[in-house]
Design an enzyme around this catalytic site. Sequence first.
Site, PDB file in Angstrom:
ATOM      1  N   GLU A   1     -29.937  -0.561  66.829  1.00  0.00           N
ATOM      2  CA  GLU A   1     -29.275   0.035  65.673  1.00  0.00           C
ATOM      3  C   GLU A   1     -27.944   0.685  65.992  1.00  0.00           C
ATOM      4  OE1 GLU A   1     -31.292   3.357  64.004  1.00  0.00           O
ATOM      5  OE2 GLU A   1     -31.732   4.258  65.932  1.00  0.00           O
TER       6      GLU A   1
ATOM      7  N   ASP B  62     -27.466  11.126  59.353  1.00  0.00           N
ATOM      8  CA  ASP B  62     -28.456  12.126  59.743  1.00  0.00           C
ATOM      9  C   ASP B  62     -28.630  12.116  61.262  1.00  0.00           C
ATOM     10  OD1 ASP B  62     -29.435   9.535  59.469  1.00  0.00           O
ATOM     11  OD2 ASP B  62     -31.446  10.190  58.952  1.00  0.00           O
TER      12      ASP B  62
END
Length: 245
Positions: free
Chosen positions: A212, A31
């Site tokens: 991340e 996403d």
Amino acid sequence: IKRPERFSADNEDELGASYRDVRAAAESGMDFTDMYRGPSGRVEMTHYAPVMLNAVLCGYAQDLAWLAGEAGMGITQQEFTGLAQQRREAFDRHLWDEGSGVYRHYHLRERTQSHGLCFTVYAPLYTGIASVQQAARVVVAAQVLESRGGIASSTLRQSTHQWDGNNGWAPAQVLAVQGLLNYGYIDDARRIAEKWVGTQTMIHARHGQFFERAAVDTQSLPGEGMDKYPVQAGLLWSNASYTWM
């Protein structure tokens, strides 16, 4: 309806052809990415058969067939072996691009394959469903994704999304490294692993923690803004990939 968990800056009217497409893209784990753009000019995730999802489902079927065999469940083993074979045949028929030697996402309505290349091209190697010949071609074609600090998300360098361009994610590195190991490409796997470990080491030295994702071109923290939410610190998959590699 719009996703309640969405990033506040997300414009879901622009992200996908429908809210359902946006939700499906979010559930895909990527996403967002322009790999799933369709004729509408927006993400049409509900119309795509993705490479990674189908590779994983085929791998699960193979694993369950093996497990059933170990448990002496012959009929169940045959059932899952058959399911794995059916999906693998469909996978090769629709998602394999013989001309360029890569796997591409398949638009079910248009019956066309996606453009560009993304890290999920390694997924069939990771789950072991690629033939030896297919793996050899992927290794060559996917070199375009390899950068100074690891595997880039996709060849769509102009995309504003965080699962495209030089954004490097831990799952992409794991798919690539383990996929290459599965087919005996030890040197290639080691090279990519060393690049990713080097990137994470440099970032940790500068900032005192893991994040991340990373910019694999510059081995630094990635850019924010546009369609990218602020990079998150302390993500377990970065820590885990570093330790494993």
